[in-house]
Design a protein around this motif. Structure first.
Motif, PDB file in Angstrom:
ATOM      1  N   MET A 128       5.672  23.155  27.767  1.00 51.91           N
ATOM      2  CA  MET A 128       6.587  24.077  27.124  1.00 51.91           C
ATOM      3  C   MET A 128       6.053  24.493  25.755  1.00 51.91           C
ATOM      4  N   ALA A 129       6.116  25.766  25.483  1.00 50.78           N
ATOM      5  CA  ALA A 129       5.789  26.219  24.127  1.00 50.78           C
ATOM      6  C   ALA A 129       7.038  26.869  23.556  1.00 50.78           C
ATOM      7  N   MET A 130       6.862  27.826  22.636  1.00 50.80           N
ATOM      8  CA  MET A 130       8.048  28.428  22.042  1.00 50.80           C
ATOM      9  C   MET A 130       8.908  29.114  23.099  1.00 50.80           C
ATOM     10  N   LYS A 131       8.230  29.830  24.001  1.00 50.54           N
ATOM     11  CA  LYS A 131       8.972  30.521  25.057  1.00 50.54           C
ATOM     12  C   LYS A 131       9.330  29.526  26.154  1.00 50.54           C
ATOM     13  N   ILE A 132      10.601  29.460  26.525  1.00 49.85           N
ATOM     14  CA  ILE A 132      11.001  28.391  27.443  1.00 49.85           C
ATOM     15  C   ILE A 132      11.288  28.873  28.855  1.00 49.85           C
ATOM     16  N   GLY A 133      11.144  30.162  29.129  1.00 48.95           N
ATOM     17  CA  GLY A 133      11.384  30.623  30.494  1.00 48.95           C
ATOM     18  C   GLY A 133      10.918  32.049  30.659  1.00 48.95           C
ATOM     19  N   ASN A 134      10.947  32.537  31.902  1.00 50.32           N
ATOM     20  CA  ASN A 134      10.474  33.900  32.145  1.00 50.32           C
ATOM     21  C   ASN A 134      11.596  34.864  32.514  1.00 50.32           C
ATOM     22  N   GLU A 135      12.828  34.363  32.536  1.00 53.00           N
ATOM     23  CA  GLU A 135      13.930  35.240  32.920  1.00 53.00           C
ATOM     24  C   GLU A 135      14.182  36.272  31.829  1.00 53.00           C
ATOM     25  N   LYS A 136      14.808  37.376  32.246  1.00 52.47           N
ATOM     26  CA  LYS A 136      15.196  38.398  31.269  1.00 52.47           C
ATOM     27  C   LYS A 136      16.377  37.883  30.464  1.00 52.47           C
ATOM     28  N   PHE A 137      16.494  38.379  29.236  1.00 57.94           N
ATOM     29  CA  PHE A 137      17.572  37.939  28.355  1.00 57.94           C
ATOM     30  C   PHE A 137      18.932  38.085  29.022  1.00 57.94           C
TER      31      PHE A 137
ATOM     32  N   SER B  81      19.852  30.698  26.275  1.00 55.36           N
ATOM     33  CA  SER B  81      19.836  32.149  26.525  1.00 55.36           C
ATOM     34  C   SER B  81      18.736  32.855  25.752  1.00 55.36           C
ATOM     35  N   TYR B  82      18.388  32.309  24.599  1.00 57.53           N
ATOM     36  CA  TYR B  82      17.428  32.991  23.725  1.00 57.53           C
ATOM     37  C   TYR B  82      15.992  32.886  24.232  1.00 57.53           C
ATOM     38  N   ASN B  83      15.784  32.046  25.235  1.00 57.40           N
ATOM     39  CA  ASN B  83      14.462  31.899  25.835  1.00 57.40           C
ATOM     40  C   ASN B  83      13.414  31.381  24.859  1.00 57.40           C
ATOM     41  N   SER B  84      13.883  30.798  23.769  1.00 62.46           N
ATOM     42  CA  SER B  84      12.975  30.327  22.732  1.00 62.46           C
ATOM     43  C   SER B  84      13.495  28.986  22.235  1.00 62.46           C
ATOM     44  N   ILE B  85      12.585  28.143  21.759  1.00 63.46           N
ATOM     45  CA  ILE B  85      13.047  26.884  21.180  1.00 63.46           C
ATOM     46  C   ILE B  85      13.790  27.132  19.869  1.00 63.46           C
ATOM     47  N   TYR B  86      13.637  28.346  19.316  1.00 59.71           N
ATOM     48  CA  TYR B  86      14.385  28.707  18.116  1.00 59.71           C
ATOM     49  C   TYR B  86      15.526  29.651  18.507  1.00 59.71           C
ATOM     50  N   PRO B  87      16.750  29.130  18.680  1.00 60.36           N
ATOM     51  CA  PRO B  87      17.848  29.993  19.112  1.00 60.36           C
ATOM     52  C   PRO B  87      18.687  30.475  17.931  1.00 60.36           C
ATOM     53  N   GLY B  88      19.791  31.146  18.236  1.00 58.72           N
ATOM     54  CA  GLY B  88      20.749  31.555  17.216  1.00 58.72           C
ATOM     55  C   GLY B  88      20.168  32.619  16.294  1.00 58.72           C
ATOM     56  N   PRO B  89      20.843  32.874  15.178  1.00 57.77           N
ATOM     57  CA  PRO B  89      20.383  33.925  14.271  1.00 57.77           C
ATOM     58  C   PRO B  89      18.969  33.686  13.733  1.00 57.77           C
ATOM     59  N   ILE B  90      18.664  32.462  13.318  1.00 58.30           N
ATOM     60  CA  ILE B  90      17.316  32.212  12.806  1.00 58.30           C
ATOM     61  C   ILE B  90      16.287  32.458  13.909  1.00 58.30           C
ATOM     62  N   GLY B  91      16.620  32.042  15.132  1.00 62.99           N
ATOM     63  CA  GLY B  91      15.711  32.258  16.265  1.00 62.99           C
ATOM     64  C   GLY B  91      15.543  33.728  16.588  1.00 62.99           C
TER      65      GLY B  91
END
Lengths: 476, 238
Positions: free
Chosen positions: A1-10, A333-343
């Motif tokens: 796993m890297a920053m991107k956690i999946g391939n699905e669309k937002f 949902s953000y598909n990133s290990i950094y979610p929410g507003p900061i993500g």
């Protein structure tokens, strides 16, 4: 796993996540608790706005002089016998760590919580080298046991799981036989992890703030696992994002106070540790070898741009804990290990718009994030800035939207066009109107009326009423 | 006092009653109202979606239209915030920046104007029933107007105010967000509607047409028997 956690669309991700009623209940509950605790802690400290301004000033000063402080940090750590490596990319950072692992013929690697090692995908790389990599933060440990479920929050990574789910994971993976009581679960994890600590070849930690004046790495934890990870194994590696640095212990104290209050509403966490190089001849514990890996991975590209303030972030998650969008869609949902507003601000900067251009639109620009940020990052302004870049610099907006906005510009700048349009609105909408209400609108109104009614345009616009009113007033 | 009214496009086209109430309340408080007919939209829909250049056309039009006003009053916290944002949009423009700064200095949201400028907290309004108030995000957080509406509402005869649970959370409007991210917006507005229901209030009061259109539209769709009122309409009730 890297920053991107999946391939699905937002959109697909969001729809899937919003069906998870347990996750949504857990997030809403956690938001309530963390928000209240943060506000209480801020009030107890007093002069919170001044502390925020002070925090902002420290972060801005450090970023404006980042090259100087990184140099100072590096020199001071080397004087203490530590090794420093500047990694321009994730690959360079991973390769460097891999090199140490090979040299030491390490088999078992223990880790304390670190978002930057998630970002660069270090665990995968080390596992491919045949290493046993074990996360020791309880939340991260649970996720790792559960087939590497990605974190959904940057401070409490397993926020989306309840104790029953955790019990099931322990039962399946750790031969756990007790109940779902948190104390029993934690004790079991602790016993298992103690065995691991004693056998570890290398310990890897992240870094909350490095302290330039002494060449130290500062760590903030509640479970004490980072202490075990850094004390017991003979080789110690710290991985830090290049912006996670303060000039002296004085600024460290200010930022730690802002961090612990904003993250969990505590004056201090149970453990605040400063590690300074390998053990010296007089010391009885600590590693014999100490490496600091300073990761750029896109950060220097943010410096000097309109997005620089995002690097002020101290990873407290206060913005995530107040975000009304995160509240409903959760972290995954953000598909990133950094979610929410900061993500939503940081992820497109580090990972590009190709994969993450929807994120800046996942906000109502309500400003709750900006209000909560202890170092005053104007998060909602940065989200808006992304939109401007996406539309005007990158030209990635859909053509229908572009045309609509062109028309808006024309209509809103011409009296005649606006007057004609607003006057006609009621009769144009007549076929869709019943009882002054539009419940199935055409064109752009369709999405609105799928879930809510829309009012019919006024038969008499306000300006028509006022004209009459003005006339009557003059006549009187 | 001579007051130049910035009615907002939502009021002009969809909520005449709010505009009328605003005029009547201010006239009763001794103001003389001027309505420059050159006013259009503040540009927020385009601006917030990232179309800053397109939005600038509307902004310039509004700056020119309101140039001669002594004070500008608007029944929308969000649109007042937008007027104050212009100076940042034109920060590198030597001609428009000072004009935008002057516009910002003399712009007030309606309740802020009544309480802070006219120094009135009791406008002599009367409305029987239980009500709850939704504090809109731009008005409270960005414009910083938090207390004025509550002060005014506390003096309305016959009105009992109930606190709104999770009042600080956005209602899910967010301009184009409501249609762009309709599925998320739906969950947000549903939570808001549920919070309103929890208070058992007969009136939901707000100070921003966009948010009220969103919450009101969802309540109507869900057959909730709650009357949505703009604060100007409440203050104009006798």
């Amino acid at each position: 796993m890297a920053m991107k956690i999946g391939n699905e669309k937002f959109k697909d991700n969001v729809n899937k996540q919003m069906e998870d009623t347990f996750m949504r209940g857990a997030v809403a509950g956690a938001q309530e608790r963390l928000r209240t605790r943060r506000l209480d802690a801020a009030e107890e400290l007093g002069n919170w706005e001044e502390w925020r301004s002070h925090g902002e000033e420290i972060r801005q000063h450090t970023l404006d002089n980042l090259d100087y402080y990184l140099q100072e940090l590096s020199e001071n750590l080397q004087k203490r016998g530590g090794h420093v490596f500047f990694a321009a990319t994730a690959e360079e950072a991973n390769d460097y760590v891999k090199g140490i692992v090979k040299e030491k013929r390490a088999k078992k690697i223990l880790k304390a919580k670190s978002m930057v090692t998630e970002e660069i995908g270090l665990n995968d790389v080390l596992q491919q080298e045949g290493c046993d990599v074990i996360e020791t933060d309880l939340g991260e440990y649970i996720l790792q046991l559960d087939e590497h479920d990605p974190p959904s929050h940057i401070v409490t990574p397993a926020l989306h799981k309840n104790k029953e789910q955790i019990k099931d994971v322990f039962t399946e993976k750790l031969e756990y036989k007790l109940t779902s009581k948190p104390e029993e679960l934690a004790l079991h994890a602790r016993e298992k992890l103690r065995e691991e600590f004693l056998q570890a070849d290398i310990g890897i930690t992240g870094c909350n703030f490095a302290i330039a004046e002494s060449g130290s790495v500062g760590l903030v934890t509640n479970e004490g696992n980072a202490g075990m990870v850094s004390d017991l194994p003979d080789t110690q590696i710290c991985v830090m994002g290049m912006e996670r640095i303060v000039p002296t212990f004085e600024e460290f104290e200010v930022l730690v106070g802002l961090l612990t209050r904003s993250a969990v509403g505590q004056k201090l966490t149970s453990y605040i540790t400063a590690l300074t190089g390998p053990r010296t001849a007089e010391e009885v514990d600590g590693p014999s070898e100490f490496h600091l890996v300073i990761v750029d991975n896109g950060r220097s590209g943010i410096l000097g741009t309109e997005f620089q303030s995002v690097l002020q972030c101290i990873r407290c998650a206060a913005c995530i804990n107040v975000c009304p969008v995160y509240r409903h869609i959760g972290g995954h949902s953000y598909n990133s290990i950094y979610p929410g507003p900061i993500g939503a601000v940081l992820t497109p900067l580090l990972g590009g718009y190709d994969d993450f251009k929807e994120l800046p639109y996942a906000s109502t620009l309500c400003g709750a994030c900006t209000d909560a940020c202890p170092v005053k990052i104007p998060l909602h302004t940065l989200l808006h800035q992304h939109r401007q870049v996406i539309v005007e610099r990158e030209g990635r907006a859909p053509i229908s939207e572009k045309l609509a906005m062109k028309a808006f510009g024309l209509g809103a700048s011409s009296n005649q066009l606006y007057a004609a349009g607003s006057k006609m609105a009621n009769s144009v909408m007549k076929p869709f109107t019943k009882d002054e209400t539009i419940s199935k609108g055409p064109g752009p109104l369709k999405a609105w009326t799928e879930i809510r009614d829309f009012p019919a345009p006024n038969k008499e616009r306000f300006r028509d009423w006022f004209k009459q009113h003005d006339k009557e007033r003059d006549d009187a | 006092m001579k007051v130049t009214l910035f009615a907002t496009c939502i009021v002009d086209m969809f909520q005449s009653d709010v505009g009328i109430a605003t005029v009547e309340v201010l006239e009763r408080l001794g103001c003389e109202i001027v309505f420059p007919t050159g006013q259009v939209c503040c540009g927020q829909p385009a601006y917030n979606s990232g179309y800053v250049e397109d939005a600038k056309k509307a902004m310039k039009k509004m700056i020119a239209t309101f140039e001669d006003a002594e004070v500008i009053v608007t029944p929308s916290g969000s649109c007042a915030t937008m007027f104050k944002e212009y100076q940042h949009v034109f920060k590198d423009d030597p001609v428009w920046r000072p004009r935008a700064e002057r516009l910002a200095e003399k712009t007030y949201e309606l309740t802020e104007f009544i309480v802070d400028v006219l120094k009135v907290e009791d406008v002599g309004a009367k409305l029987d029933g239980i009500a709850t108030y939704h504090p809109s995000c731009h008005m409270t957080r960005l414009l910083g107007v938090k207390d004025a509406p509550m002060k005014l509402l506390s003096h309305v005869e016959g009105l009992e105010m109930q606190p709104l649970p999770n009042a600080q959370n956005c209602c899910g409007f967010g301009g184009t967000f409501a249609v762009k991210m309709g599925n998320i917006s739906e969950q947000m507005v549903d939570e808001k509607v549920d919070s309103v229901s929890e208070t058992k209030a007969s009136y939901l009061i707000g100070a921003d047409g966009g948010c009220l259109m969103n919450i009101g539209g969802r309540m109507q769709r869900r057959d909730k028997p709650v009357k949505v009122m703009h604060i100007a309409e409440v203050l104009n009730s006798r």
